[in-house]
Design an enzyme around this catalytic site. Structure first.
Site, PDB file in Angstrom:
ATOM      1  N   GLY A   1       0.806  -1.224   0.000  1.00 39.72           N
ATOM      2  CA  GLY A   1       0.000   0.000   0.000  1.00 39.72           C
ATOM      3  C   GLY A   1       0.830   1.262   0.000  1.00 39.72           C
ATOM      4  N   LEU A   2       2.038   1.173  -0.531  1.00 35.49           N
ATOM      5  CA  LEU A   2       2.870   2.384  -0.600  1.00 35.49           C
ATOM      6  C   LEU A   2       2.671   3.140  -1.914  1.00 35.49           C
ATOM      7  CD1 LEU A   2       6.343   1.440   0.997  1.00 35.49           C
ATOM      8  CD2 LEU A   2       4.542   2.857   1.954  1.00 35.49           C
ATOM      9  N   GLY A   3       1.735   2.693  -2.732  1.00 38.67           N
ATOM     10  CA  GLY A   3       1.408   3.468  -3.932  1.00 38.67           C
ATOM     11  C   GLY A   3       2.213   3.089  -5.165  1.00 38.67           C
ATOM     12  N   SER A   4       2.343   1.776  -5.412  1.00 37.14           N
ATOM     13  CA  SER A   4       3.136   1.369  -6.577  1.00 37.14           C
ATOM     14  C   SER A   4       2.449   1.765  -7.886  1.00 37.14           C
ATOM     15  CB  SER A   4       3.445  -0.127  -6.549  1.00 37.14           C
ATOM     16  OG  SER A   4       2.256  -0.864  -6.517  1.00 37.14           O
ATOM     17  N   SER A   5       1.111   1.731  -7.931  1.00 39.36           N
ATOM     18  CA  SER A   5       0.419   2.070  -9.187  1.00 39.36           C
ATOM     19  C   SER A   5       0.613   3.540  -9.539  1.00 39.36           C
ATOM     20  CB  SER A   5      -1.080   1.790  -9.084  1.00 39.36           C
ATOM     21  OG  SER A   5      -1.292   0.454  -8.767  1.00 39.36           O
TER      22      SER A   5
ATOM     23  N   ALA B   1       3.023   5.515  -8.489  1.00 37.43           N
ATOM     24  CA  ALA B   1       4.439   5.783  -8.786  1.00 37.43           C
ATOM     25  C   ALA B   1       4.798   5.297 -10.199  1.00 37.43           C
ATOM     26  CB  ALA B   1       5.337   5.124  -7.739  1.00 37.43           C
TER      27      ALA B   1
ATOM     28  N   ASP C   1      -1.857  10.328  -3.965  1.00 32.66           N
ATOM     29  CA  ASP C   1      -0.703   9.447  -4.191  1.00 32.66           C
ATOM     30  C   ASP C   1       0.072   9.881  -5.443  1.00 32.66           C
ATOM     31  OD1 ASP C   1      -2.982   8.804  -5.621  1.00 32.66           O
ATOM     32  OD2 ASP C   1      -2.881   6.655  -5.259  1.00 32.66           O
TER      33      ASP C   1
END
Ligand code: MEV
Length: 306
Positions: free
Chosen positions: A91-95, A97, A138
């Site tokens: 849930g660190l925002g790979s999409s 980024a 994000d």
């Protein structure tokens, strides 16, 4: 002119204001030094190629290519390779980024000089196209980095001048389903508009106060604000027993404050901790079943790597 470029963009964590941000209220987000890398290269092949072993949903890269090539009427084929410092599960925002890094890489590769705001707009449009929901916080974190005071859709994106926060990040072991949680809060909001809006307004007051304490490096008060924000998220029914346990244990072990970060239902919690108690708090989170993710916040936004 180069025929290849590598770009990276940071992951993110919400410090304050999840869910209410969807309804036009402000939030505070920070970019993390866990990054996603996108290499884009022109090729002689007759179609685009995407090599993205760590990405769960390659649609973000695929659509970025389609959007960009349509916008500029480009016919050259591109090979895009991605890699990430972190799992898409946490849930660190790979999409966000990977989307931001893809647009930036294409902009550099085809010399289009897109501004940060243009990269934000394209990435936000694409995310809404794929996911249907999202405030875009994000994406802003991936573009600008640092700490941002952010309002839905990029209406306000203000950098907050502060040092990196002494945060401990604990992963609860399972992934949150953000669109489902956003819809769950929407249905609560539709059933009891006044009560839910009251919670959003209380969260907003915490965001405003939190921003002030953040700029003063007043971690004791900021921590308290974070714990209050967690309690309001519990009222919105988006926390889980495990996230609650991790938050409670972190605070009992001496954190200034703690809260879930993101949609709830999974992913990560964050605890604000002074150096003296850091180890104790990390251990308490592990004892509650969490996994510590070693990441720094206030990281730089999207950038060309070579
Ligand atoms: C999810 O990380 C945070 C939410 O506020 C959704 C969003 O702002 O896009 C729940």
């Amino acid at each position: 002119m180069n025929n290849k470029v590598t770009v990276s963009a940071p992951g993110k964590l919400l410090l304050l204001g999840e869910h209410s941000v969807i309804y036009g209220y402000p939030s505070l987000v920070t970019a993390m030094d866990a990054r996603v890398y996108v290499k884009a290269q022109k090729t002689d092949e007759n179609s685009d190629r995407i090599i993205a072993p760590q990405v769960k949903d390659t649609r973000f890269v695929e659509k970025a290519l389609v959007f960009f090539k349509e916008k500029y009427q480009l016919s050259s084929s591109v090979c895009v390779t991605t890699r990430s410092d972190f799992s898409h599960n946490v849930g660190l925002g790979s999409s966000s980024a990977v989307t931001v890094a893809s647009f930036k890489a294409l902009s550099v590769l085809f010399e289009k000089n897109l501004t940060n705001k243009e990269i934000f707009n394209l990435s936000y449009q694409l995310t809404i196209h794929i996911q249907g929901v999202g405030s875009g916080f994000d994406i802003a974190a991936a573009v600008w980095g640092g700490v941002l005071y952010y309002i839905y859709g990029g209406k306000t994106i203000d950098p907050v001048v502060t040092s990196a926060l002494p945060l401990v990040v604990g992963y609860c072991g399972f992934k949150a389903d953000t669109p489902t949680l956003v819809k769950k809060v929407r249905s609560t909001y539709q059933k009891s508009r006044l009560a839910t809006d009251k919670i959003f307004k209380e969260i907003t007051q915490l965001v405003e106060k939190g921003k002030k304490y953040l700029m003063m490096n007043d971690y004791s008060h900021l921590g308290n604000i974070m714990t209050q924000n967690h309690k309001l998220l519990q009222k919105l029914n988006v926390s889980t027993p495990k996230l609650d346990r991790m938050v409670e244990k972190a605070v009992s072990a001496g954190a200034f404050g703690a809260k879930l970060s993101g949609a709830g239902g999974g992913d990560c919690m964050i605890a604000l901790v002074g150096a003296v108690n850091r180890k104790k708090v990390e251990q308490a989170i592990v004892n509650a079943g969490g996994e510590i993710i070693q990441v720094q916040n206030n990281a730089p936004g999207v950038r060309v790597e070579q």
